[in-house]
Design a protein around this motif. Structure first.
Motif, short mmCIF file in Angstrom:
data_model
loop_
_atom_site.label_atom_id
_atom_site.label_comp_id
_atom_site.label_asym_id
_atom_site.label_seq_id
_atom_site.Cartn_x
_atom_site.Cartn_y
_atom_site.Cartn_z
N ALA A 82 0.83 -1.21 0.00
CA ALA A 82 0.00 0.00 0.00
C ALA A 82 0.87 1.26 0.00
O ALA A 82 0.70 2.15 -0.85
N VAL A 83 1.82 1.31 0.92
CA VAL A 83 2.69 2.48 1.00
C VAL A 83 3.54 2.58 -0.27
O VAL A 83 3.71 3.67 -0.84
N ASN A 86 1.53 4.00 -3.17
CA ASN A 86 1.28 5.44 -2.97
C ASN A 86 2.54 6.27 -3.14
O ASN A 86 2.48 7.44 -3.48
N GLU A 87 3.69 5.64 -2.91
CA GLU A 87 4.96 6.36 -3.09
C GLU A 87 5.42 6.29 -4.55
O GLU A 87 6.51 6.73 -4.87
N THR A 142 0.47 5.68 8.93
CA THR A 142 -0.42 4.86 8.11
C THR A 142 -1.88 5.07 8.49
O THR A 142 -2.74 4.25 8.18
N TYR A 148 -5.90 2.81 5.76
CA TYR A 148 -4.99 3.41 4.79
C TYR A 148 -5.53 3.14 3.39
O TYR A 148 -5.91 2.01 3.05
N ARG A 149 -5.59 4.22 2.58
CA ARG A 149 -6.17 4.09 1.24
C ARG A 149 -5.08 4.08 0.18
O ARG A 149 -4.10 4.81 0.29
N ILE A 150 -5.24 3.22 -0.80
CA ILE A 150 -4.28 3.18 -1.91
C ILE A 150 -4.86 3.95 -3.08
O ILE A 150 -6.00 3.71 -3.48
N THR A 151 -4.09 4.90 -3.59
CA THR A 151 -4.57 5.65 -4.76
C THR A 151 -3.69 5.33 -5.95
O THR A 151 -2.49 5.57 -5.93
N GLU A 152 -4.32 4.71 -6.95
CA GLU A 152 -3.60 4.37 -8.18
C GLU A 152 -4.22 5.15 -9.33
O GLU A 152 -5.45 5.26 -9.41
N HIS A 153 -3.37 5.70 -10.18
CA HIS A 153 -3.93 6.51 -11.28
C HIS A 153 -4.02 5.69 -12.55
O HIS A 153 -3.63 6.11 -13.62
N ARG A 229 -3.73 -4.39 -2.85
CA ARG A 229 -3.89 -3.60 -4.08
C ARG A 229 -5.31 -3.76 -4.62
O ARG A 229 -5.89 -2.81 -5.13
#
Lengths: 326, 219
Positions: A82-83, A86-87, A142, A148-153, A229
């Motif tokens: 997750a981290v 996001n990174e 976190t 904790y939210r995962i943001t994927e573009h 994910r």
């Protein structure tokens, strides 16, 4: 003696690799049938479960070290992925990273707890698991307990997840087979059956257990990462919770510990049972798991695989008996 | 518990420990392999101190113990049991050739190599245990009560085996209640009584000793 107990080398049974490969091919082709999104989701979750289940079995089955603490590795894997995403890391790079983080953590957990044996080891892993959950619940970066939210573009493609899960499960089974057939695996079985005799034969029980723990933790963490994910949102209660650790242990127990296919079957069965049980008895499902474990240990410690072997022996004996001229 | 023990086994020879049940024979052998802690004193193998080494490290120095009651992995096959005898890395490379050697010595084990060790007869299990010990290519081989629970005919075979192994140059330390046999295959003997060495000497001399004759040889 059944053929399975004799475990001859691959060379002795070249056809033995065929059924698993056919199964893998079928599962890979399954999406062609245009299954609904929900079926694909259930299958995906099952693959993730199988990977964790097969991983746990390397330590809990092959080496006989029963751990209730695998939520630690599942959760660490989930958070690492997750981290990482996001990174800005490629998701597929985060899975091995998750495995490495968990393998390292497994050493930290194993160094003190492997001084203990049997039930004492099991109890210690409960403590480690709960401690980790509490820490994660209070860890600010976190998001603590709120998750904790995962943001994927990138657009969400369910089938990509499906194949990732399938590949991970296949990798876990492959690794489990390699370990089982290796000298390392032989050492683990020796420890499982008699640790002191193993040490007298030149096996280093401590080192081998740490090794098995690391492999098991890495697989479980990769499963956690793949799950994270997909879910896009994780929280400590969900991935580090005690029920998670119990679930990971339960799958191989249902299917048959200390076998190659037991944890796979268990992972498959568990996915279905859990869905049903949680839906029908949201408060009681842990109690029902407990009852299930007791029933299995009392009546068929070999799980589904044990039951199948017993049935096969029974049928063979019946057939032999009926051939005997009276 | 044993106290103030001092014993030496000359390289390439057979020494024996005799004495009644509970005298400390097994304790002594287990201390040498490293399964039991040593509170004081030293254990030397070819001059190097191994007292502080863990059991699995001592096996790398090629010490092997064939424990009392054999302690085979019952559910594993004969071959797996044997391979476990050569588990340490420095032995693993030669495991295949050791295995051949053991199978030449015990054709019975070769016939049964895919069988679970627990399904063998008592004598065969003892052969498997001896074979497992030989897989470590030992400089020092210790046998703890190798004749325990075996039929008299098999006991003869086992002690013949000890002689054969000794002739191949392996140093042997044998613990046995059967003093008659033990003294007949060994060159030097130690008599243990309640955790101490009561008497020692060349085996022939011990056989003639009045105390040994009365207490252990039934004469």
């Amino acid at each position: 003696m059944s053929a399975a107990e004799r475990s001859p080398g691959l060379a002795a049974r070249p056809l033995a690799v065929l059924p698993p490969l056919i199964l893998l091919g079928l599962l890979a082709a399954l999406p062609l049938l245009n299954l609904g999104a929900n079926s694909v989701k259930v299958l995906f979750l099952t693959f993730v479960s199988i990977a964790a289940s097969v991983g746990w079995n390397i330590l809990g089955g092959f080496a006989g070290q029963v751990s209730f603490g695998f939520a630690v590795f599942y959760g660490l894997g989930a958070y690492t992925t997750a981290v990482g995403i996001n990174e800005g890391l490629n998701p597929y790079l985060t899975y091995p990273l998750a495995g490495a983080v968990a393998a390292l953590a497994s050493l930290l957990v194993g160094l003190p707890t492997f001084r203990l044996r049997g039930p004492y080891f099991a109890i210690a892993t409960i403590g480690v698991s709960e401690a980790t959950r509490v820490v994660m619940t209070n860890l600010e970066f976190t998001g603590g307990a709120s998750g904790y939210r995962i943001t994927e573009h990138v657009p969400f493609r369910q089938l990509e997840h499906y194949f990732t899960g399938l590949m991970l499960a296949a990798l876990a089974v492959g690794l489990s087979i390699i370990v089982r057939r290796s000298r390392f695996g032989l050492g683990l079985r020796a420890i499982r059956d008699d640790q002191d005799a193993a040490a007298d034969s030149g096996v280093n029980p401590y080192a081998l257990k740490l090794g098995a723990h690391a492999i098991a933790a890495a697989l479980t963490a990769a499963a956690g990462g793949v799950y994270a994910r997909y879910a896009a949102f994780i929280d400590p209660e969900g991935v580090f919770g005690f029920p998670r650790g119990v679930g990971i242990l339960l799958m191989p127990v249902i299917g048959g510990v200390n076998t190659i296919w037991g944890p796979v079957i268990g992972g498959g069965v568990y996915g279905v049972i859990e869905e049903e049980l949680v839906a029908r008895f949201p408060q009681l499902h842990l109690l029902l798991y407990g009852v299930l474990v007791m029933l299995i240990i009392l009546f068929e410690p070999g799980g589904v695989v044990g039951l199948l072997q017993r049935t096969r022996r029974f049928v063979l004996r019946r057939r032999e008996a009926s051939w005997q001229p009276s | 518990m044993v106290w103030g023990i001092s014993l030496a086994v000359e390289a390439g020879s057979v020494a024996c420990l005799i004495g009644p049940n509970g005298a400390g024979k097994s304790t002594t052998l287990n201390a040498v392999i490293g399964a039991l802690p040593v509170k004081g004193g030293q254990i030397l193998l070819q001059g190097s101190d191994v007292t502080r080494e863990k059991a699995h490290r001592r096996v790398r120095r090629r010490i092997a113990l064939i424990p009392e009651g054999r302690q085979l992995w019952q559910r594993m096959t004969v071959e797996e049991n044997l391979l476990l005898g050569a588990f340490p890395k420095n032995l693993r490379r030669s495991a295949a050739s050791f295995l051949e050697r053991v199978y030449t010595m015990f054709p019975r084990l070769k016939e049964r190599r895919h069988q679970a060790a627990g399904t063998l007869s008592g004598g065969e299990q003892q052969m498997c245990a001896v074979g497992r010990g030989l897989m470590a290519d030992p400089l020092l081989l210790m046998l703890d009560e190798p004749s325990l629970g075996l039929a008299p005919r098999i006991v003869d075979e086992i002690f013949d085996l000890v002689r054969t192994i000794a002739q191949q140059g392996v140093t042997i330390l044998l613990a046995a209640q059967n003093a008659n046999y033990a003294l007949s295959v060994s060159r030097y003997g130690y008599v243990m009584e309640s955790g101490r060495i009561a008497l020692e000497g060349p085996s022939e001399r011990l056989r003639a000793d009045d105390h040994v004759r009365q207490a252990y040889l039934g004469a």
